[in-house]
Design a protein around this motif. Structure first.
Motif, short mmCIF file in Angstrom:
data_model
loop_
_atom_site.label_atom_id
_atom_site.label_comp_id
_atom_site.label_asym_id
_atom_site.label_seq_id
_atom_site.Cartn_x
_atom_site.Cartn_y
_atom_site.Cartn_z
N UNK A 156 0.78 -1.23 -0.05
CA UNK A 156 0.01 0.00 0.11
C UNK A 156 0.75 1.38 -0.04
N UNK A 157 1.92 1.15 0.68
CA UNK A 157 2.79 2.27 1.02
C UNK A 157 3.64 2.78 -0.18
N UNK A 158 4.09 1.58 -0.78
CA UNK A 158 4.93 1.60 -2.17
C UNK A 158 4.37 2.24 -3.24
N UNK A 159 2.83 1.79 -3.45
CA UNK A 159 2.40 1.80 -4.98
C UNK A 159 1.15 2.76 -4.76
N UNK A 160 0.52 3.30 -3.82
CA UNK A 160 -0.78 3.98 -3.92
C UNK A 160 -0.81 5.50 -4.20
N UNK A 161 -1.45 5.77 -5.30
CA UNK A 161 -1.76 7.26 -5.54
C UNK A 161 -0.58 7.97 -5.66
N UNK A 162 0.24 7.55 -6.40
CA UNK A 162 1.66 7.96 -6.72
C UNK A 162 1.85 9.32 -7.55
N UNK A 163 0.95 10.22 -7.15
CA UNK A 163 0.86 11.40 -7.89
C UNK A 163 2.31 12.20 -8.23
N UNK A 185 -16.17 18.97 -5.66
CA UNK A 185 -15.71 20.31 -5.08
C UNK A 185 -14.32 20.14 -5.62
N UNK A 186 -13.88 21.09 -6.30
CA UNK A 186 -12.51 21.02 -6.91
C UNK A 186 -11.38 21.49 -5.61
N UNK A 187 -11.86 22.37 -4.74
CA UNK A 187 -10.92 23.05 -3.75
C UNK A 187 -10.63 21.89 -2.79
N UNK A 188 -11.40 20.74 -2.76
CA UNK A 188 -11.32 19.90 -1.66
C UNK A 188 -10.34 18.97 -2.38
N UNK A 189 -10.41 18.55 -3.70
CA UNK A 189 -9.52 17.53 -4.07
C UNK A 189 -8.24 18.31 -4.26
N UNK A 190 -8.05 19.43 -4.50
CA UNK A 190 -6.66 20.16 -4.60
C UNK A 190 -6.17 20.20 -3.16
N UNK A 191 -6.93 20.45 -2.06
CA UNK A 191 -6.36 20.36 -0.79
C UNK A 191 -5.67 18.75 -0.52
N UNK A 192 -6.53 17.76 -0.90
CA UNK A 192 -6.37 16.38 -0.79
C UNK A 192 -5.08 15.98 -1.39
N UNK A 193 -4.92 16.60 -2.59
CA UNK A 193 -3.53 16.33 -3.28
C UNK A 193 -2.31 16.83 -2.65
N UNK A 194 -2.60 17.83 -1.96
CA UNK A 194 -1.45 18.51 -1.18
C UNK A 194 -1.37 18.10 0.35
N UNK A 195 -2.34 17.45 1.04
CA UNK A 195 -2.18 17.05 2.34
C UNK A 195 -2.39 15.60 2.55
N UNK A 196 -3.06 14.85 1.69
CA UNK A 196 -3.21 13.51 1.96
C UNK A 196 -3.52 12.94 3.21
N UNK A 197 -4.35 13.76 3.89
CA UNK A 197 -4.81 13.29 5.50
C UNK A 197 -6.19 12.66 5.41
N UNK A 198 -6.17 11.29 5.37
CA UNK A 198 -7.58 10.64 5.23
C UNK A 198 -8.22 11.07 6.51
N UNK A 199 -9.63 10.86 6.62
CA UNK A 199 -10.46 11.12 7.84
C UNK A 199 -9.88 10.30 8.93
N UNK A 200 -9.82 10.82 10.43
CA UNK A 200 -9.38 10.25 11.62
C UNK A 200 -7.82 10.03 11.76
N UNK A 201 -7.13 10.53 10.51
CA UNK A 201 -5.60 10.45 10.66
C UNK A 201 -5.19 11.79 10.86
#
Ligand code: ZN
Length: 276
Positions: A156-163, A185-201
Motif C-alpha cells: 500500500x505504501x509503495x504503490x498507492x496514488x503516486x501523484x 468540489x475542486x478545492x477539496x480535491x486540490x487540498x487532498x492532493x496537497x495534504x493526503x490526510x484521510x479522515x481520522x488520521x
C-alpha cells in the motif's frame, strides 16, 4: 463498450460535431480493465492480503481491449480506460503500447483513469509512453485504510496514488472528481492532493507523494483541459479562451492550504457571473 457503440459515437460526431452544446462535449470512450479495491475486484499482480486466493477481476480480455482500442483510435476517438490495480495498469500500458505501434504516431492522449495502485517502475511508463494519468485525489480519503488492509502496509505504501512520481515521470497528470463517486468540489480535491490526510488520521498518507499547491492547480486546470483536448478553450485565463473562473474568499494560499476554510464567493462561466 462494443463496436456498435463506437460507430454510434462516430455517427453522432459526424452529424453534430464534438460540441453538442456549450455544456456537452463528446471526447471519446471509456472502458474498464478491472473493478475496485473496495470490492476486492481491482486486478493485482499479487493476491489480496485479506483474501489470499484472490487476484481481482479482469473485466475484458487483452484481445478484446486491443481490438476495441484499435478501432476507436482509428476513428479518431480518444480512449480512456479504468484501471485500479497494479496488474490492470500494466496490462493497459502494454495494450496502449501495442496499439500505438500498430496505428502509428499521432497525438492521441490515451488515458488511464484512476491509476490507483502501481507496481514498482510503472509510474515511469506513463511518462515514457505519453499516457495521461487521470486521477482523483478524493478517492484516497476513503481508500487509505482499505488499501493497508487489502494490500498490506508495504505494498500500500509503495504503490498507492503516486501523484508526485507520475508527475516526475513527465506524465500528464490530470486531477478530477470521478463524480458521482466523490464530491465534485475542486478545492477539496486540490487540498487532498496537497495534504493526503484521510479522515481520522493526524498525518499524511505517503507524504512523499503530496503535490505542491502550484502542481495541484496546474493538474486541476490546464492539464485536465489538455487531457480532454480542450486546452484551447479552457484551463487557463488567456486571450481567446472562455473566461471560466471563481473568486475565492481569501487571497492567502497559505490559509487555503493550512486552514482549508477558503470558499467560493463567485463563479463566472464564459465571463458571465453564474453564482451567487
Ligand atoms: Zn472508473
Amino acid at each position: 463498450m462494443s463496436a456498435d457503440i463506437f460507430l454510434g459515437h462516430q455517427g453522432v460526431i459526424h452529424r453534430a460535431g464534438r460540441a453538442l452544446s456549450n455544456w456537452i462535449y463528446l471526447g471519446g470512450v471509456k472502458a474498464f480493465a478491472d473493478g475496485s479495491l473496495g470490492s476486492n475486484s481491482a486486478l493485482l499482480h499479487e493476491p489480496y492480503f485479506d483474501d489470499p486466493h484472490n487476484y481481482g477481476l479482469q473485466v475484458l480480455e487483452f484481445e478484446s481491449l486491443f481490438n476495441m482500442t484499435i478501432a476507436s483510435d482509428m476513428s479518431g476517438l480518444q480512449v480512456a480506460i479504468h484501471a485500479i490495480g497494479d496488474k490492470a495498469n500494466d496490462l493497459i500500458l502494454d495494450m496502449y503500447e501495442s496499439v500505438a505501434l500498430k496505428n502509428g504516431k499521432r497525438d492521441r492522449r490515451f488515458r488511464i483513469e484512476h491509476a490507483q495502485h502501481l507496481a514498482p517502475g510503472t509510474a515511469d511508463r506513463f511518462g515514457q509512453q505519453g499516457i495521461v494519468a487521470s486521477v482523483q485525489p478524493d478517492h484516497l480519503l476513503d481508500d487509505a485504510d482499505a488499501a493497508i488492509r487489502k494490500l498490506g502496509v508495504d505494498r500500500a505504501q509503495k504503490g498507492s496514488y503516486l501523484f508526485r512520481s507520475l508527475l516526475s515521470s513527465n506524465a500528464l497528470l490530470a486531477l478530477g472528481s470521478d463524480w458521482p463517486v466523490t464530491s465534485t468540489y475542486p478545492l477539496r480535491a486540490i487540498r487532498t492532493a496537497m495534504t493526503r490526510i484521510p479522515p481520522g488520521w493526524d498525518t499524511a498518507w505517503i507524504p512523499s507523494e503530496r503535490l505542491s499547491l502550484n502542481d495541484a492547480l496546474i493538474a486541476h486546470t490546464i492539464s485536465a483541459a489538455r487531457a480532454c483536448f480542450l486546452e484551447n478553450e479552457i484551463g487557463s485565463l488567456s486571450t481567446g479562451k472562455l473566461a471560466d473562473f471563481v473568486v475565492l474568499s481569501s487571497d492567502s494560499w497559505d490559509e487555503f492550504a493550512t486552514v482549508g476554510s477558503t470558499s467560493v464567493n463567485a463563479t463566472y462561466v464564459g465571463g458571465i457571473q453564474a453564482y451567487p
